[in-house]
Design a protein around this motif. Structure first.
Motif, PDB file in Angstrom:
ATOM      1  N   LEU A 105       0.826  -1.203   0.000  1.00 52.09           N
ATOM      2  CA  LEU A 105       0.000   0.000   0.000  1.00 52.09           C
ATOM      3  C   LEU A 105       0.862   1.256   0.000  1.00 52.09           C
ATOM      4  O   LEU A 105       0.545   2.242  -0.683  1.00 52.09           O
ATOM      5  N   VAL A 129      -7.517   0.925   2.177  1.00 46.84           N
ATOM      6  CA  VAL A 129      -6.880   0.699   3.480  1.00 46.84           C
ATOM      7  C   VAL A 129      -7.850   0.017   4.434  1.00 46.84           C
ATOM      8  O   VAL A 129      -7.499  -0.954   5.125  1.00 46.84           O
ATOM      9  N   CYS A 133      -7.374  -3.646   6.140  1.00 48.56           N
ATOM     10  CA  CYS A 133      -7.297  -3.669   7.606  1.00 48.56           C
ATOM     11  C   CYS A 133      -8.376  -4.578   8.198  1.00 48.56           C
ATOM     12  O   CYS A 133      -8.122  -5.298   9.175  1.00 48.56           O
ATOM     13  N   PHE A 143      -2.113   0.490   8.694  1.00 51.93           N
ATOM     14  CA  PHE A 143      -1.766   0.540   7.273  1.00 51.93           C
ATOM     15  C   PHE A 143      -1.843   1.968   6.722  1.00 51.93           C
ATOM     16  O   PHE A 143      -1.148   2.298   5.756  1.00 51.93           O
ATOM     17  N   GLY A 144      -2.704   2.797   7.323  1.00 54.75           N
ATOM     18  CA  GLY A 144      -2.955   4.117   6.764  1.00 54.75           C
ATOM     19  C   GLY A 144      -1.895   5.146   7.068  1.00 54.75           C
ATOM     20  O   GLY A 144      -1.668   6.069   6.274  1.00 54.75           O
ATOM     21  N   VAL A 147       1.008   5.200   4.537  1.00 56.51           N
ATOM     22  CA  VAL A 147       0.446   5.648   3.261  1.00 56.51           C
ATOM     23  C   VAL A 147       0.340   7.170   3.244  1.00 56.51           C
ATOM     24  O   VAL A 147       0.768   7.843   2.294  1.00 56.51           O
TER      25      VAL A 147
END
Length: 457
Positions: A105, A129, A133, A143-144, A147
């Motif tokens: 990602l 995302v 997730c 994860f965000g 990014v």
């Protein structure tokens, strides 16, 4: 007027600008235009020259910025509406495997951040995302955060984003060199964003109730904000990569030709034309109209409507950038820029360090990375022009200013609220994570820029 008086007026103008934007919530365009008038009067500029100076500042900046921002916005909008962002993220995930979803990602975000502005690009990737997730059973911040970090890093140093393009116009920096340097540094920063985010996420952060509810409901009903607007398949990853890489290849060819070929060489002139950012983005927009329009079944009217929908948000960015050019022109014409240049020379501090620090301070004070870049470039334009620097060195100074505007994103930055809202972070947790991440990325980006500076000096 004495140097001390000019510097005092310059410092007062910055302070007033910050008060207008932060304390009194005046629109950045109006604030910069008003302060430009006041500086012109305060420094004794002939009244007959003031309007002409303001117009020259606006026109000189927007001559290239308006075209680049408009074309970049159109390209990003077509990629957004077609569902190309989701295709890119999913493909990177397939290539790297499900165990490396965060890395995939982040890599996809770096590529997408080249043509798409930060806030738009991050919002586009939020559903992706969320989906990954939920599948992994982790909070969106896991994860965000990386990014968002790398997307903002690209936003402040890679054209055609407005701050770096506007700053380059003011100091007459080569866009090709800035693109090459910015991309080269952002690649290791993507890895750093991933590592630092993992370190920051070693302790869990509770999601805000509203975000937790939104996250829990994600995927349980038809998503009205799905990336693709039609029943047609989203464009392939090769198409999206071509739309991003083709203009970069053109720009790199122009920069390479200017570096390796002698003045007057016919091939150099051809490569300079092909490598101009305006021509490169025109080619990309034309390809997007052809490739994306065909794959999505858009007719001419629908394609035009999508392109036009990109312009209203871009108009505000263009006006603010132009007003920054006006302010920079007044600082130069009034003699404040020359006075600052002489004072900086007397301090014996490296100009590249001063460029970073001034930009970082302005970013922390008023929140906008674009305003920080353009204001710093205006303040240092004379010092950069009179320092005998090569085109590569001027580009490095501009990139250092860009990385200064990356750090210390906090509550006066709209991007802070976008990231914390979608990732479910409280203000305190946002300061502990997002603010720390952007500051570390800014410092690392500057360190790499300074290393290149030392090698070419």
């Amino acid at each position: 007027m004495s140097t001390v008086a000019l510097l005092a007026i310059g410092a007062g103008s910055i302070a007033l600008l910050l008060l207008l934007i932060i304390r009194w919530q005046v629109h950045a365009f109006v604030a910069m235009m008003l302060v430009s008038f006041l500086v012109a009067f305060a420094t004794g500029m002939p009244i007959g020259d003031i309007i002409g100076t303001l117009i020259a500042g606006m026109g000189g900046t927007l001559g290239s910025v308006a075209i680049l921002v408009a074309l970049g916005s159109m390209l990003g909008r077509m990629i957004e509406v077609s569902g190309g962002a989701a295709t890119l993220a999913n493909r990177f995930t397939q290539l790297l495997g499900p165990t490396r979803v965060p890395i995939a990602l982040t890599a996809a975000a770096l590529v997408l951040a080249v043509p798409v502005f930060f806030d738009v690009g991050f919002i586009i990737l939020v559903p992706i995302v969320y989906g990954f997730c939920k599948a992994a059973g982790v909070n969106p911040v896991q994860f965000g955060l990386p990014v968002a970090g790398i997307m903002l890093a690209a936003h402040v140093v890679v054209p055609p984003h407005p701050g770096i393009v506007g700053g380059a116009a003011i100091v007459k920096a080569d866009i090709g060199w800035i693109t090459l340097i910015g991309l080269a540094i952002c690649i290791p920063l993507a890895a750093l964003s991933q590592y630092v985010s993992g370190w920051l996420n070693r302790k869990g952060y509770p999601m805000l109730p509203a975000t937790a509810e939104q996250f829990a409901a994600f995927g349980t009903a038809k998503d009205s904000a799905a990336p693709s607007e039609s029943n047609h398949r989203a464009p392939g990853v090769g198409t999206i990569m071509a739309l991003i890489l083709v203009p970069l290849a053109f720009i790199m060819a122009g920069t390479t030709g200017a570096t390796l070929l002698p003045q007057g060489d016919g091939l150099r002139a051809v490569l300079a034309f092909l490598g101009s950012p305006i021509f490169a983005l025109m080619v990309a927009v034309g390809l997007a109209m052809l490739l994306l329009g065909r794959s999505q079944g858009w007719n001419r009217e629908r394609t035009n409507a999508i392109m036009e929908s990109a312009l209203p948000p871009a108009a505000t960015v263009i006006l603010v950038t132009g007003a920054g050019g006006v302010f920079a022109k007044v600082l130069t014409a009034s003699g404040i820029g020359a006075a600052l240049s002489q004072s900086l020379t007397a301090t014996s501090l490296p100009l590249i360090l001063l460029a970073f620090v001034i930009s970082l301070a302005l970013r922390a004070a008023q929140g906008s990375a674009t305003v920080a870049i353009i204001t710093t470039c205006g303040l240092l334009a004379d010092a950069m022009a009179g320092g005998g620097y090569s085109p590569l060195q001027v580009a490095l100074l501009t990139v250092a200013i860009g990385f200064g505007s990356l750090g210390l994103s906090h509550v006066n930055d709209s991007g802070f609220w976008i990231v914390t809202r979608y990732l479910g972070l409280s203000v305190g947790d946002g300061l502990r994570t997002w603010t720390v991440l952007t500051t570390l990325l800014g410092l690392a980006g500057f360190a790499l820029t300074a290393l290149i500076w030392a090698l070419v000096a």
